[in-house]
Design a protein around this motif. Structure first.
Motif, mmCIF file in Angstrom:
data_model
loop_
_atom_site.group_PDB
_atom_site.id
_atom_site.type_symbol
_atom_site.label_atom_id
_atom_site.label_comp_id
_atom_site.label_asym_id
_atom_site.label_seq_id
_atom_site.Cartn_x
_atom_site.Cartn_y
_atom_site.Cartn_z
ATOM 1 N N ASN A 96 38.774 32.126 39.377
ATOM 2 C CA ASN A 96 38.989 33.358 38.618
ATOM 3 C C ASN A 96 40.122 33.137 37.619
ATOM 4 O O ASN A 96 41.243 32.803 38.000
ATOM 5 C CB ASN A 96 39.341 34.500 39.580
ATOM 6 C CG ASN A 96 39.420 35.848 38.881
ATOM 7 O OD1 ASN A 96 40.044 35.980 37.834
ATOM 8 N ND2 ASN A 96 38.780 36.850 39.473
ATOM 9 N N GLU A 97 39.831 33.337 36.321
ATOM 10 C CA GLU A 97 40.815 33.045 35.282
ATOM 11 C C GLU A 97 42.092 33.885 35.436
ATOM 12 O O GLU A 97 43.199 33.399 35.219
ATOM 13 C CB GLU A 97 40.208 33.281 33.898
ATOM 14 C CG GLU A 97 39.130 32.260 33.531
ATOM 15 C CD GLU A 97 38.643 32.444 32.113
ATOM 16 O OE1 GLU A 97 39.185 33.321 31.409
ATOM 17 O OE2 GLU A 97 37.726 31.707 31.710
ATOM 18 N N ASN A 98 41.908 35.155 35.796
ATOM 19 C CA ASN A 98 43.072 36.030 35.966
ATOM 20 C C ASN A 98 43.961 35.553 37.116
ATOM 21 O O ASN A 98 45.190 35.557 37.009
ATOM 22 C CB ASN A 98 42.623 37.466 36.224
ATOM 23 C CG ASN A 98 41.950 38.077 35.008
ATOM 24 O OD1 ASN A 98 42.305 37.766 33.866
ATOM 25 N ND2 ASN A 98 40.973 38.948 35.240
#
Length: 209
Positions: A96-98
């Motif tokens: 997940n990039e976040n």
């Protein structure tokens, strides 16, 4: 030149000796933390030209003196740094990039706290201050000499790399090299803060507010 060479050789000998004592007293593994505190204390006394003592008896004395204090402070630092690093790898593995952004923020905090620890250990040996004041003083020193602080925390990495590349040579300086630079960086930071207004000898206790 001969005097300088003699001084370097003398310090190398001292670091080898105190590193041996650190390893000896760290054999039970769990005693590595108070043993490291004792090593830092011995090196600090040498740096302040307080060398009118026998190394082994003094090491034993310092080991006993900082036994419980080192666990309370040192172990707490290890746990906090460990939690940050573990969370970093967990979040980074999610994809997940976040969360990956958050993971690098945690890694930054781990590095920051490692740097604080680098100064907190010598400061807690030098001064009888409350724990939060030691942390504040460590942060102030970091802000006062950021470049030196960044360079200093690479010493443990260098020591481990030296151990992997030249095992025999790396073992004899495994802990003492890091402790030596901890003491030097802390003394330089204190001089920048206080100048000649106070002594930086380990026997001095700055006034607490």
């Amino acid at each position: 030149m001969d005097t300088k060479l003699y001084s370097i050789m003398e310090w190398l000998f001292r670091l080898v000796c105190v590193n041996f004592l650190w390893l000896l007293f760290s054999i039970p593994i769990i005693t590595a933390i108070p043993s490291f505190y004792a090593m830092v204390s011995i090196i600090d006394k040498w740096r302040n030209e307080t060398d009118n003592f026998s190394t082994f008896p003094e090491f034993v004395t310092e080991f006993k003196k900082y036994f419980w204090k080192s666990y309370i402070n040192g172990f707490l630092h290890l746990v906090i740094i460990g939690v940050f690093i573990i969370d970093f790898f967990i979040l980074r593995s999610t994809g997940n990039e976040n969360l990956v952004v958050v993971s690098y923020a945690l890694l930054t905090l781990a590095i920051l706290f490692l740097t604080i620890t680098f100064y907190a250990i010598p400061l807690s040996i030098k001064f009888q201050l409350k724990y939060y004041k030691i942390l504040i003083l460590s942060i102030i020193i970091i802000m006062k000499q950021p470049i030196r602080s960044i360079i200093s925390i690479t010493i443990p990495i260098f020591s481990i790399a030296l151990l992997l590349i030249q095992t025999g040579f790396g073992i004899i300086f495994l802990g003492s090299l890091t402790a030596f630079f901890m003491v030097i960086s802390t003394n330089v930071g204190l001089k920048k803060l206080y100048g000649n207004q106070i002594s930086i000898k380990s026997t001095v206790e700055p006034q607490s507010s």
